[in-house]
Design a protein around this motif. Sequence first.
Motif, PDB file in Angstrom:
ATOM      1  N   PHE A  21      35.805  60.634  45.732  1.00 30.84           N
ATOM      2  CA  PHE A  21      36.776  61.696  45.978  1.00 30.84           C
ATOM      3  C   PHE A  21      38.196  61.168  45.794  1.00 30.84           C
ATOM      4  O   PHE A  21      39.037  61.817  45.197  1.00 30.84           O
ATOM      5  CB  PHE A  21      36.598  62.262  47.395  1.00 30.84           C
ATOM      6  N   THR A  22      38.444  59.936  46.273  1.00 34.11           N
ATOM      7  CA  THR A  22      39.800  59.380  46.226  1.00 34.11           C
ATOM      8  C   THR A  22      40.271  59.122  44.798  1.00 34.11           C
ATOM      9  O   THR A  22      41.450  59.297  44.492  1.00 34.11           O
ATOM     10  CB  THR A  22      39.908  58.073  47.031  1.00 34.11           C
ATOM     11  N   GLN A  23      39.372  58.703  43.910  1.00 33.30           N
ATOM     12  CA  GLN A  23      39.743  58.402  42.525  1.00 33.30           C
ATOM     13  C   GLN A  23      39.326  59.496  41.542  1.00 33.30           C
ATOM     14  O   GLN A  23      39.562  59.379  40.345  1.00 33.30           O
ATOM     15  CB  GLN A  23      39.141  57.061  42.092  1.00 33.30           C
ATOM     16  N   ARG A  24      38.663  60.528  42.060  1.00 34.80           N
ATOM     17  CA  ARG A  24      38.192  61.651  41.232  1.00 34.80           C
ATOM     18  C   ARG A  24      37.319  61.177  40.064  1.00 34.80           C
ATOM     19  O   ARG A  24      37.520  61.566  38.922  1.00 34.80           O
ATOM     20  CB  ARG A  24      39.380  62.458  40.715  1.00 34.80           C
ATOM     21  N   GLU A  32      32.757  45.133  38.781  1.00 37.60           N
ATOM     22  CA  GLU A  32      33.460  44.136  37.975  1.00 37.60           C
ATOM     23  C   GLU A  32      34.415  43.288  38.813  1.00 37.60           C
ATOM     24  O   GLU A  32      34.685  42.138  38.470  1.00 37.60           O
ATOM     25  CB  GLU A  32      34.244  44.821  36.855  1.00 37.60           C
ATOM     26  N   ALA A  33      34.964  43.859  39.898  1.00 39.53           N
ATOM     27  CA  ALA A  33      35.917  43.135  40.742  1.00 39.53           C
ATOM     28  C   ALA A  33      35.836  43.675  42.167  1.00 39.53           C
ATOM     29  O   ALA A  33      35.459  44.827  42.387  1.00 39.53           O
ATOM     30  CB  ALA A  33      37.340  43.284  40.216  1.00 39.53           C
ATOM     31  N   MET A  45      36.417  47.492  41.699  1.00 43.12           N
ATOM     32  CA  MET A  45      36.703  47.991  40.367  1.00 43.12           C
ATOM     33  C   MET A  45      35.364  48.120  39.655  1.00 43.12           C
ATOM     34  O   MET A  45      34.595  47.161  39.585  1.00 43.12           O
ATOM     35  CB  MET A  45      37.616  47.070  39.562  1.00 43.12           C
ATOM     36  N   ILE A  46      35.102  49.320  39.140  1.00 40.52           N
ATOM     37  CA  ILE A  46      33.833  49.625  38.501  1.00 40.52           C
ATOM     38  C   ILE A  46      34.047  49.768  36.998  1.00 40.52           C
ATOM     39  O   ILE A  46      34.987  50.432  36.558  1.00 40.52           O
ATOM     40  CB  ILE A  46      33.238  50.942  39.056  1.00 40.52           C
ATOM     41  N   PHE A  55      37.371  51.232  33.052  1.00 41.39           N
ATOM     42  CA  PHE A  55      37.346  50.608  34.377  1.00 41.39           C
ATOM     43  C   PHE A  55      38.110  51.473  35.369  1.00 41.39           C
ATOM     44  O   PHE A  55      39.127  52.079  35.006  1.00 41.39           O
ATOM     45  CB  PHE A  55      37.998  49.223  34.339  1.00 41.39           C
ATOM     46  N   GLN A  56      37.635  51.522  36.606  1.00 36.96           N
ATOM     47  CA  GLN A  56      38.322  52.279  37.641  1.00 36.96           C
ATOM     48  C   GLN A  56      38.430  51.431  38.898  1.00 36.96           C
ATOM     49  O   GLN A  56      37.428  51.129  39.540  1.00 36.96           O
ATOM     50  CB  GLN A  56      37.566  53.572  37.969  1.00 36.96           C
ATOM     51  N   PRO A  57      39.649  51.021  39.277  1.00 31.20           N
ATOM     52  CA  PRO A  57      39.831  50.313  40.542  1.00 31.20           C
ATOM     53  C   PRO A  57      39.926  51.304  41.704  1.00 31.20           C
ATOM     54  O   PRO A  57      40.083  52.510  41.494  1.00 31.20           O
ATOM     55  CB  PRO A  57      41.165  49.590  40.341  1.00 31.20           C
TER      56      PRO A  57
END
Length: 71
Positions: A21-24, A32-33, A45-46, A55-57
């Motif tokens: 929800f926070t990163q939509r 990854e991290a 981080m995915i 990538f999405q932190p």
Amino acid sequence: MHTLTVQTKFTFGDRVRVNSFTQRRKGTGTVEAIMLDRYGQTSYMIGFDGSEEDFQPGILESEMTMLEEAS
């Protein structure tokens, strides 16, 4: 030099399903991290499936579930 030991629910290379929800963001990918802020909040981080550059932190533990390993 400081040494930190942190126990996390997920680790590098884990395959996860994300519903953030926070990163939509929704989907599956790989851890990854791992980030730890000064307040002790852990986020990840995915790397999302389908692109080597997607990538999405900022994904929280509560927004992820482990994908079952293929038998």
